[in-house]
Write a protein that holds these residues in place. Structure first.
Motif, mmCIF file in Angstrom:
data_model
loop_
_atom_site.group_PDB
_atom_site.id
_atom_site.type_symbol
_atom_site.label_atom_id
_atom_site.label_comp_id
_atom_site.label_asym_id
_atom_site.label_seq_id
_atom_site.Cartn_x
_atom_site.Cartn_y
_atom_site.Cartn_z
ATOM 1 N N SER A 24 47.059 -18.233 -43.576
ATOM 2 C CA SER A 24 48.178 -18.989 -44.151
ATOM 3 C C SER A 24 47.767 -19.980 -45.226
ATOM 4 O O SER A 24 48.602 -20.453 -45.989
ATOM 5 C CB SER A 24 48.915 -19.751 -43.052
ATOM 6 O OG SER A 24 48.102 -20.809 -42.546
ATOM 7 N N LEU A 43 51.525 -21.334 -37.068
ATOM 8 C CA LEU A 43 51.277 -21.532 -38.494
ATOM 9 C C LEU A 43 50.316 -20.506 -39.075
ATOM 10 O O LEU A 43 50.032 -20.543 -40.272
ATOM 11 C CB LEU A 43 50.712 -22.937 -38.731
ATOM 12 C CG LEU A 43 51.594 -24.122 -38.344
ATOM 13 C CD1 LEU A 43 50.836 -25.431 -38.527
ATOM 14 C CD2 LEU A 43 52.887 -24.136 -39.160
ATOM 15 N N HIS A 48 56.544 -26.776 -41.994
ATOM 16 C CA HIS A 48 56.978 -25.795 -42.988
ATOM 17 C C HIS A 48 57.997 -26.414 -43.947
ATOM 18 O O HIS A 48 57.926 -26.206 -45.168
ATOM 19 C CB HIS A 48 57.573 -24.570 -42.307
ATOM 20 C CG HIS A 48 56.563 -23.548 -41.880
ATOM 21 N ND1 HIS A 48 55.661 -22.993 -42.760
ATOM 22 C CD2 HIS A 48 56.312 -22.982 -40.668
ATOM 23 C CE1 HIS A 48 54.900 -22.116 -42.111
ATOM 24 N NE2 HIS A 48 55.265 -22.107 -40.841
#
Length: 251
Positions: free
Chosen positions: A17, A65, A238
């Protein structure tokens, strides 16, 4: 004290990510070579020795995540990896209400050995994971006590930063959308308390957004509570990252 000590555990090393998680105070493990620092089981299990609940939250966040996690593998009473070697808090002789017998009277060589055994490899691991992940964001996860030295704390979630407040500002701006808890900036600790070492060493030096999250540990005592907290934190992060621009909106 030449025994091998494993100072860090990395999970989800290949996660992609661009976020990297660090949990410096994840463990209250005392390798045999340190003989428990002469502490009772009560002290070794107390918040003085680690951040209860923090690892569980960090592990759930790592999944949600898609982020690598570097977790400390020994008690911070042996060496606090969120402190540089010259800091008084790196190897405390007294923590909260407890004397730490095994840290009293350490020689310069003994201190240097702990730096070499724990601090240096821990932070080398953090650097290596950040490099491998091509990190664009770093988040450190901690917990704190509801009562400290007899004083109650009203704050429930602390959003901590040093000179780079980008992610902290975005989180605090969006907090009301995600967290129905008392949330404060640089509480219960702040830059003046010497708790920003990891942020400065790896976040500020790389110029990437970063933040230190402090969660009051009575809110994360059970697996269910840790799962719920991580779910809220992931959505909040986020949203906050999306406020930082297109590059971070994709994280």
């Amino acid at each position: 004290m030449n025994a091998v000590v494993e100072p860090a555990i990395v999970t989800r090393a290949d996660a992609g990510s661009g976020i990297v998680l660090v949990c410096e105070h994840a463990s209250n493990h005392f390798p045999d070579v340190y003989d428990g620092l002469g502490l009772s089981e009560e002290v070794r299990n107390s918040h003085a020795a680690w951040d209860p609940g923090a690892l569980g939250v960090a592990e759930r966040l790592s999944e949600k995540l898609d982020a690598p996690l570097i977790a400390g593998a020994v008690s911070r009473l042996i060496y606090d990896c969120n402190r540089p070697p010259d800091a008084p808090g790196a190897m405390l002789t007294r923590s909260e209400a407890y004397d730490i017998p095994g840290n009293i009277g350490l020689s310069a060589d003994e201190k240097a050995a702990r730096v070499a055994q724990i601090y240096d490899p821990f932070h080398a691991t953090v650097s290596a994971v950040l490099d491998k992940a091509k990190a664009r964001v770093m988040i450190t996860v901690h917990s704190f006590t509801r009562v400290y030295l007899g004083q109650s704390r009203a704050v429930e979630i602390g959003v901590l930063h040093d000179s780079d407040a980008r992610l902290a500002d975005a989180m605090l701006k969006t907090a009301g959308d995600h967290i129905a808890l008392v949330t404060q900036r640089n509480a219960p600790y702040g830059p003046g308390d010497g708790v920003m070492h990891t942020l400065k060493k790896h976040g500020i030096s790389r110029g990437i957004p970063h933040v230190m999250l402090e969660v009051r540990n009575d809110l994360i005592e059970t697996p269910e509570a840790r799962e719920g907290m991580a779910t809220q934190l992931a959505a909040w992060l986020h949203h906050a990252l999306s406020q930082l621009g297109a590059e971070h909106a994709r994280i």
